[in-house]
Design a protein around this motif. Structure first.
Motif, PDB file in Angstrom:
ATOM      1  N   HIS A  82       0.809  -1.219   0.000  1.00 27.82           N
ATOM      2  CA  HIS A  82       0.000   0.000   0.000  1.00 27.82           C
ATOM      3  C   HIS A  82       0.843   1.270   0.000  1.00 27.82           C
ATOM      4  CE1 HIS A  82      -3.544  -2.481   0.725  1.00 27.82           C
ATOM      5  NE2 HIS A  82      -2.882  -3.088   1.695  1.00 27.82           N
ATOM      6  N   LYS A 122      -2.806   5.372 -12.736  1.00 26.98           N
ATOM      7  CA  LYS A 122      -2.772   3.935 -12.929  1.00 26.98           C
ATOM      8  C   LYS A 122      -2.315   3.619 -14.345  1.00 26.98           C
ATOM      9  CE  LYS A 122      -6.296   2.695  -9.517  1.00 26.98           C
ATOM     10  NZ  LYS A 122      -7.581   2.000  -9.280  1.00 26.98           N
ATOM     11  N   GLU A 170      -3.444   0.735  -3.925  1.00 29.04           N
ATOM     12  CA  GLU A 170      -4.214  -0.510  -3.943  1.00 29.04           C
ATOM     13  C   GLU A 170      -3.252  -1.670  -4.172  1.00 29.04           C
ATOM     14  OE1 GLU A 170      -7.384  -0.384  -6.728  1.00 29.04           O
ATOM     15  OE2 GLU A 170      -7.952   1.673  -6.219  1.00 29.04           O
ATOM     16  N   GLU A 171      -3.402  -2.704  -3.378  1.00 26.00           N
ATOM     17  CA  GLU A 171      -2.503  -3.838  -3.470  1.00 26.00           C
ATOM     18  C   GLU A 171      -2.580  -4.485  -4.846  1.00 26.00           C
ATOM     19  OE1 GLU A 171      -1.287  -7.865  -0.949  1.00 26.00           O
ATOM     20  OE2 GLU A 171      -3.052  -6.668  -0.394  1.00 26.00           O
ATOM     21  N   SER A 172      -1.398  -4.815  -5.409  1.00 22.42           N
ATOM     22  CA  SER A 172      -1.240  -5.476  -6.708  1.00 22.42           C
ATOM     23  C   SER A 172      -1.661  -4.599  -7.875  1.00 22.42           C
ATOM     24  CB  SER A 172      -2.019  -6.811  -6.746  1.00 22.42           C
ATOM     25  OG  SER A 172      -1.551  -7.674  -5.739  1.00 22.42           O
ATOM     26  N   GLU A 173      -1.960  -3.318  -7.656  1.00 19.49           N
ATOM     27  CA  GLU A 173      -2.277  -2.399  -8.740  1.00 19.49           C
ATOM     28  C   GLU A 173      -0.974  -1.811  -9.281  1.00 19.49           C
ATOM     29  OE1 GLU A 173      -4.234  -1.175 -11.479  1.00 19.49           O
ATOM     30  OE2 GLU A 173      -5.696  -1.605  -9.880  1.00 19.49           O
ATOM     31  N   THR A 174      -0.945  -1.490 -10.581  1.00 22.79           N
ATOM     32  CA  THR A 174       0.252  -0.960 -11.230  1.00 22.79           C
ATOM     33  C   THR A 174       0.076   0.526 -11.471  1.00 22.79           C
ATOM     34  OG1 THR A 174       0.621  -3.103 -12.279  1.00 22.79           O
ATOM     35  CG2 THR A 174       1.811  -1.216 -13.182  1.00 22.79           C
ATOM     36  N   TYR A 175       1.110   1.299 -11.162  1.00 22.25           N
ATOM     37  CA  TYR A 175       1.047   2.758 -11.247  1.00 22.25           C
ATOM     38  C   TYR A 175       2.218   3.288 -12.083  1.00 22.25           C
ATOM     39  CZ  TYR A 175      -2.225   2.322  -7.342  1.00 22.25           C
ATOM     40  OH  TYR A 175      -3.282   1.991  -6.552  1.00 22.25           O
ATOM     41  N   CYS A 234       4.379  -2.102  -9.599  1.00 18.74           N
ATOM     42  CA  CYS A 234       3.254  -2.822  -8.987  1.00 18.74           C
ATOM     43  C   CYS A 234       3.351  -2.706  -7.471  1.00 18.74           C
ATOM     44  CB  CYS A 234       3.278  -4.286  -9.405  1.00 18.74           C
ATOM     45  SG  CYS A 234       1.927  -5.273  -8.708  1.00 18.74           S
ATOM     46  N   LYS A 287       3.278  -4.163  -4.640  1.00 17.64           N
ATOM     47  CA  LYS A 287       3.330  -5.489  -4.048  1.00 17.64           C
ATOM     48  C   LYS A 287       4.741  -5.729  -3.544  1.00 17.64           C
ATOM     49  CE  LYS A 287       2.304 -10.341  -5.055  1.00 17.64           C
ATOM     50  NZ  LYS A 287       1.889 -11.314  -6.108  1.00 17.64           N
TER      51      LYS A 287
END
Length: 1389
Positions: A683, A709, A734-739, A762, A764
């Motif tokens: 996070h 994102k 957001e967990e596992s979201e790519t930015y 990501c 994570k």
């Protein structure tokens, strides 16, 4: 290993050779896939060839667009032929050739410029937002019923549109009809597949593409036709013919492939490989085959296979070590086959007993005959377990579950002939290994074998007995960051070799672990699942039917690192500044360093209008920023970069975008660059960047960070105010979201252009991520920060920063690294060291962490550091004392830990005390206790006590001040204990007097004795008066008790128990008063309250009474009566009282005000027992009527006529004497008096004279009695309320006769009807009722007949007002006895 930068010409050769090798290697792979050949060159051979090629001089001709050699030759021949035409002709031809060449070059330049402009335009268009647009629209279809149809379209837009499908305006939901619809989106092509169409599928279908800039729609009509004359089915002849498609004609591309996997015996595992199939036909899946160690597997209970839904899956539901091996998926495609292989490791399950061996494997049968079967197997690997001593073979008939052991003693070789089989039956076999610790789990059972069929199978060759010799030299080399390639020399004596077991261990550890669990047949093996950066060593054992060979020699230690290779290409070339004659560019590091540190960069440039690349730097550049000089203003340039490490120069990057060389004059700053990330978590993360090279008209004052994102173009600014430092912690991800991020620089003139977009990141954390730990070294007391990296390689370095500025060489801290752990140690930590510390591990996938050192945490660690550097012996308990029996005093303390070499001393009043007479000093290392016992504690022992302890470098002391009141208390206790010891030498009380209360509320005073004998005497006393209980005390029982029944205030006092014999005397005193008395009353109230009955209603002449029965009641109990929740005080109106059996409350002269809810509360000091009664309604009415009746009856009883006293029962008199019977009567109104003789009324005569004076005194005088006057005389006294009948027996004897025996007369009830009277009293208005059946006891008067009298009773005095209802000694009951009504409440149980 030293590295050397090579000259530019040699670098180019290396690049060319590596490119050629890559090309040939690619061709080889394609050829291998086509022809299915497995031969290939070894890596060492390829490297040798590459080295030879690199040594040869070579030159690469730039790719200028000029005439080729063939063109030049033709031109030369043509000119030679026409040479005779003369010089003019030659000059004309040369001029024409020059013009043609120039035109060709100009044409090529224009074409290139147009091509580049079109590419730039395409790139620019891609960056602009664009609404959806269908490049390929839907087209209509007409199909037969029960055939599939596929609608597809291609759509573009920025950002990428989302496509939804509709049928007749209604969204298509695949879940509404499973298997009916299939929606796909692959490679930009969107499709809707309708399987087995029916007529109802005829409709207009539409695809709607939507993004944030608009919507586009494409529609098409689908018509489903049914053959003529067919209602529900169609003839095959009318169905359109579909060309048969064989699975091998499909185009298959493998996507996600199964990795190296690890399983455990008894578990399950699935190997899955996803793929793209073109065309994707539901009924024609691709042909897939699975292999284990090059042997094709067949579907069954132990191997489940499926190929559908775009994935090939192999499931092993019951894993065993037999399943370990190299698994290969082979799919037949249009161009040949597509393959993927990965190793599956299966480890031993938990043993049945600790230390037991693993299960054998590969059980199979040889020489199957009608009389015996030869069973063979492979032995398990033993690493840390005891050697295997033998094996047990079990058999089981096919279809049964009962296993029978075949051999009584363990067999030592891996084969065994099983005899005693039944002809015609089939069997399964399994094997269990045995060692000194126990028996292993059974192996997987063999295949079914029938004893009927002689099988011509391969026989075991066992000519050479014994285990094989040990393998030769073991060599381990680098493979990947989590695996190592191990190879070894085969043993000299094979002896029917089955394979090899490979073991490994971490360097520095003594524990070996198995690398494989099934014998491996080849002399090379890849060990997977190792810890990156850790160092290992390996050994190998050979296996045959006789067991395992000796271990080979260990390999040399090797760190788990990827194999050396050249680095990948740098990327992200960006322009930082330009002054019109130079351009400053920067780039990002290669994503893969090749297992060695990148130590050089080489830059090439070219004019965007040409194709020739020129070197910028001849010497290596170590930084990722370079200023390229000597450029022409206004010209566009392109750049590319190559990275180099010790393995050589890597491939060049892609050419950068064209950059125009013109001076930057804007006032805003240029772009920041080199965006990187640290501390990536689920996070949060930290983004870092470098300051812009071009600062603008003023200095850079801050930065803004934007985020979006991946796939979106809408950036959000994370900080509202510009930050001055070059890092920012981003939270709320957001967990596992790519930015994606970018940074904009700010100065006084405004916000500059944004930086190049960062790499997508990501949110994570890496597996096994750990955080920085702050601590204090237990040995040195140094304050440190430490990180243990979850991943590391040989070239990795720990880079520490403070507030994200590299620390470097700083005298305030020191950095050390050992293995995967790095430590930052503070020299002299103080407030200047506070801040945020971070560490990055280079050449990893982003291993990093940070820690904020706060003042509180630093102070805590400084205190601990001081304690370590100035050690003390920690104490659990300081110096304390306790009084022991016999009056001894023990001084003691307890340390947390003591070593055997501890030394200590006791100091009392500044003088050291040693162990000797009167003092005993000792210690216990295990418990950490140091103690001193003083045998004779007297007034001389008052003072200060100190213990000094030395244990190694640590020391401490603890003191105890024992003076004043504290000492007096200790001395008093010591004397008491001394006396107690003396007391206990004779008979004594082990427990002094105490009290208990029995269930019937009897108070028991009890005590316990010890050291008694038969001669011991026991006595009870109260206030020094001896109490003699009914049951003599039995001292030999060890306990005595004195019951105190009906306990009340009168039982207060001092009770004493004495115990004595020839050895001494002991006394126990118990004072029952004050709090003790209250405690006893509360104990009684607890039992009585629990036994209390419900309230019972009882009517009396005085009023209405509520009664509560219980085991025992005394007025000392805390009882409260309440009326409507209001407490009732005892008064003339409300009387409160009780007896030993009950408590009562009487309402005198009740009225309507007394109606309501009544309760009694009995408190025992802890709990309150409550009983209630509702005196209202009919209950009150009935009670009130009964009260009135009883009141009237009592009034009548009080005022009726009666004989108060004066008459005897029997009178004996001699004749000629005068007899006077006189009595006092009473009644209101004045009663009438009648005398009777033998039930006949007596009249007044001279002989018998009757008088009644003053209405009180009645008399019967008989003058000169004669024997005829003997008889029964009686007097009847009565008025309107009733009366009384009293009898007197008169006996007259003659002179000289013996006085006769008196005969008592019998009292007789006198009633108005039965007793004649001259003046009879009026009959009572109240009839005599039948006595009530109520069990409630009612008061009654005693009969006069129960008091016999042989002599006249003295006359009773006249009754006074204080005694309104006198009770005569002899009388019959009132003719109107009181009547009691039945209680409206249930009687007491």
């Amino acid at each position: 290993m030293a590295s050397k930068v090579k000259p530019w010409y040699k670098r180019k050769q290396v690049t060319q050779v590596k490119t050629d090798y890559a090309y040939h290697h690619t061709k080889h792979v394609v050829k291998q896939q086509t022809e299915r050949k497995s031969s290939s060159k070894s890596v060492s051979q390829v490297q040798a060839q590459a080295t030879e090629a690199m040594a040869e001089p070579a030159y690469t001709i730039p790719a200028f667009r000029q005439r080729t050699a063939e063109d030049t030759t033709e031109e030369y021949q043509r000119v030679s032929t026409n040479f005779g035409k003369g010089l003019a002709v030659i000059q004309e031809e040369l001029h024409r050739m020059r013009m043609a060449t120039k035109a060709q070059v100009d044409s090529l330049a224009i074409q290139k410029e147009v091509k580049d402009m079109m590419a730039k335009r395409t790139d620019l268009l891609e960056e602009f937002p664009k609404m959806p647009d269908f490049l390929v629209a839907l087209r209509p279809h007409t199909v037969w019923e029960k055939t599939p149809v596929k609608l597809f379209c291609t759509v573009q837009g920025n950002p990428r549109p989302i496509v939804k499908w509709y049928k007749g305006g209604v969204p298509v939901d695949p879940l509404s009809a499973p298997g009916k619809y299939k929606i796909e989106s692959k490679y930009g092509v969107h499709s809707l597949i309708i399987s087995r169409c029916v007529v109802s599928d005829t409709a207009e279908y539409s695809a709607v593409a939507t993004n944030q800039h608009g919507t586009a729609t494409s529609t098409a009509k689908v018509t489903v036709k049914r053959p003529a004359g067919s209602a529900e089915s169609c003839h095959l002849g009318l169905v359109p013919h579909l060309t048969e498609i064989h699975p091998s004609k499909l185009e298959v591309t493998l996507l996600d492939r199964f990795p190296v996997s690890f399983g455990v015996e008894g578990g399950s595992i699935s190997l899955v490989c996803t793929m793209v199939v073109v065309p994707d036909l539901p009924n024609v899946p691709p042909l897939a085959q699975w292999y284990r160690d090059d042997k094709m597997l067949k579907p069954g209970k132990l191997a489940e296979m499926s190929t559908c839904g775009g994935a090939a899956r192999l499931t092993l539901p019951h894993l065993a070590k037999d399943d370990e091996g190299l698994y290969t998926l082979r799919i037949f495609t249009k161009d040949g086959t597509a393959e993927h292989s990965a190793y599956l490791f299966v480890s031993d399950a938990a043993p049945s007993a600790a230390g037991a061996p693993g299960a054998p494997m590969s059980v199979y049968a040889y020489d199957v005959n009608s009389d015996y079967v030869l069973v063979a197997w492979k032995p398990p690997n033993t690493v840390n377990e005891a050697p295997i001593t033998g094996y047990f073979v079990d058999r089981c008939e096919a279809g049964a579950d009962t296993w029978v052991q075949c051999n009584d003693a363990p067999v030592k070789v891996c084969k065994y002939p099983v005899h005693g089989l039944s002809v015609g039956r089939s069997y399964h076999f399994r094997v269990r290994a045995v060692n000194s610790a126990g028996i292993s789990r059974p192996s997987r059972k063999s295949g079914k074998v029938s004893a009927l069929d002689p099988i011509d199978s391969e026989r075991l060759q066992g000519t050479d007995e014994g285990a094989p010799s040990a393998p030769g030299q073991v060599v381990a080399t680098r493979n990947t960051k989590s695996s190592v390639f191990v190879q070894w020399e085969a043993p000299k004596h094979h002896k029917n070799l089955m394979g090899y077991y490979i073991d490994g261990r971490v360097v520095g550890s003594k524990e070996w672990f198995p690398c494989n669990h099934k014998p491996f047949k080849h002399t090379r093996f890849v060990v997977h699942g190792l810890i990156p950066g850790e160092t290992y060593t390996f050994r190998v054992q050979a296996v045959n039917i006789f067991g395992l060979s000796e271990e080979s020699q260990e390999s040399s230690p090797i760190a788990v690192e990827p194999a050396l290779a050249t680095p990948s290409a740098p990327y992200g070339i960006t322009m930082l500044s330009s002054d019109g004659s130079s351009i400053t560019v920067a780039w990002k590091s290669p994503k893969h360093c090749g297992g060695s540190k990148v130590n050089a960069y080489y830059i090439d440039k070219r004019d965007a209008d040409t194709l020739v690349w020129k070197e910028v730097n001849l010497a290596a550049i170590t930084e990722r920023v370079c200023t390229v000089d000597n450029l022409t203003e206004g010209v566009f340039y392109e750049f590319k970069v190559q990275a180099a490490n010790m393995a050589g120069v890597g491939v060049p990057s892609a050419p950068s975008a064209p950059m125009k060389c013109e001076a930057w004059t804007m006032d805003e700053p240029g772009p920041a660059y080199d965006l990187s990330f640290s501390e990536v978590r689920s996070h949060s993360l930290v983004i870092l960047w470098k300051a812009p090279v071009y600062t603008g008209a003023s200095a850079v004052s801050g930065y803004f960070v934007d985020m979006t994102k991946k796939g979106s173009s809408e950036f959000v600014t994370l900080n509202q105010e510009a930050v001055s430092h070059r890092y920012l912690q981003v939270t709320g991800l957001e967990e596992s979201e790519t930015y994606v991020f970018r940074v904009r620089s700010v100065n006084a003139n405004g916000v500059g252009k944004p930086s190049q977009l960062s790499e997508p990141v990501c949110a994570k954390a890496l597996p096994g991520t750990t955080e920085i730990v702050a601590g204090v070294d237990e040995e040195t007391g140094d304050v440190f920060l430490s990180l243990e990296a979850c991943e590391i390689c040989e070239t990795s370095k720990f880079v520490w920063s403070k507030n994200y500025k590299p620390i470097g060489d700083c005298p305030r801290v020191g950095v050390t690294a050992k293995g995967r752990t790095s430590r930052l140690t503070f020299t002299n930590p103080d407030k200047d060291d506070l801040g945020r510390y971070s560490v990055v591990v280079t050449d990893t996938d982003g291993v990093s962490s940070s820690h904020t050192l706060t003042e509180d945490a630093l102070n805590t660690m400084l205190e601990l550091s001081y304690a370590i550097r100035h050690p003390i012996v920690p104490l659990k308990h300081g110096l304390n004392y306790e009084i022991l029996e016999k009056g001894h005093v023990r001084f003691w303390l307890q340390a947390v830990k003591l070593s055997p070499s501890v030394s200590y001393r006791f100091i009392v009043n500044d003088k050291e005390v040693t162990s000797g007479e009167g003092h005993k000093i000792s210690h216990d290392v295990a418990s950490g206790i140091i103690q001193m016992t003083v045998d004779h504690f007297t007034r001389a022992n008052e003072g200060t006590y100190t213990v000094q302890i030395h244990d190694g470098k640590a020391k401490t002391q603890s003191s105890l001040v024992l003076v004043g009141d504290v000492f007096k208390a200790a001395l008093k206790e010591a004397e008491f204990q001394r006396k107690e010891h003396i007391r206990k030498q004779g008979p004594h009380f082990s427990e002094y007097l105490y009290f208990t209360v029995t269930e019937d509320c009897t108070v028991m005073l009890a005590c316990k004795m010890a050291n008694v004998k038969k001669e011991t005497v026991f006595h009870w006393y109260k206030e020094d008066d001896e109490i003699v209980p009914d049951t003599p005390p039995n001292v030999m029982s060890g306990a005595c008790a004195l019951p105190v029944p009906l306990f009340s205030r009168k039982d207060q006092g001092i009770y004493k128990a004495t115990l004595s014999d020839d050895r001494g005397k002991d006394t126990s005193v118990f004072d029952i008063s004050g709090q003790v008395f209250d405690d006893i009353i509360n104990a009684i109230a607890q039992i009585a309250g629990a036994s209390a009955s419900d309230l019972v209603l009882q009517c009396t002449p005085e009023g209405i009474r509520l009664q509560c029965y219980m085991n025992y009641y005394t007025e000392e109990m805390k009882t409260v009566w309440k009326h409507k929740e209001s407490k009732i005080a005892s008064s003339e109106k409300m009387r409160i009282g009780g007896t030993a059996e009950m408590a009562w409350m009487q309402i005198c002269d009740p009225s309507d005000k007394e109606k309501g809810h009544y309760s009694i509360e009995i408190s025992d000091g802890v709990k309150t027992h409550t009983r209630t009664f509702d005196l209202s309604g009919q209950a009150y009415t009935d009670a009130y009527e009964e009260y009135l009746r009883l009141k009237a009856a009592a009034f009548a009883e009080k005022n009726r006529g009666r004989v108060v006293g004066g008459l005897p029962d029997v009178v004996t008199i001699m004749e000629e004497k005068s007899l006077s019977l006189t009595c006092t009567v009473w009644g209101e109104p004045t009663p009438e008096v009648s005398w009777f003789k033998n039930e006949q009324e007596v009249a007044s005569t001279e002989h018998t004279k009757i008088t009644f004076d003053g209405g009180k005194f009645a008399s019967l005088v008989i003058n000169k009695v004669t024997p005829d006057d003997s008889g029964k005389y009686s007097i009847n006294v009565r008025n309107k309320y009733g009366g009384e009948f009293v009898e007197i027996t008169v006996s007259v004897y003659r002179r000289g006769e013996q006085i006769p025996e008196p005969k008592l007369g019998q009292p007789k009830m006198a009633t108005p009807a039965a007793t004649p009277s001259k003046s009879p009293a009026p009959p009572s208005k109240t009839p005599t009722p039948t006595p009530s059946k109520s069990q409630t006891p009612a008061p009654s008067m005693k009969s006069a007949a129960s008091t016999p009298a042989s002599t006249p009773v003295p006359k009773s005095p006249t009754p006074t007002s204080k005694s309104p209802t006198p009770t005569p000694p002899r009388s019959v009951k009132s003719p109107t006895p009181p009547r009691f009504m039945k209680s409206p409440t249930p009687p007491r149980k």
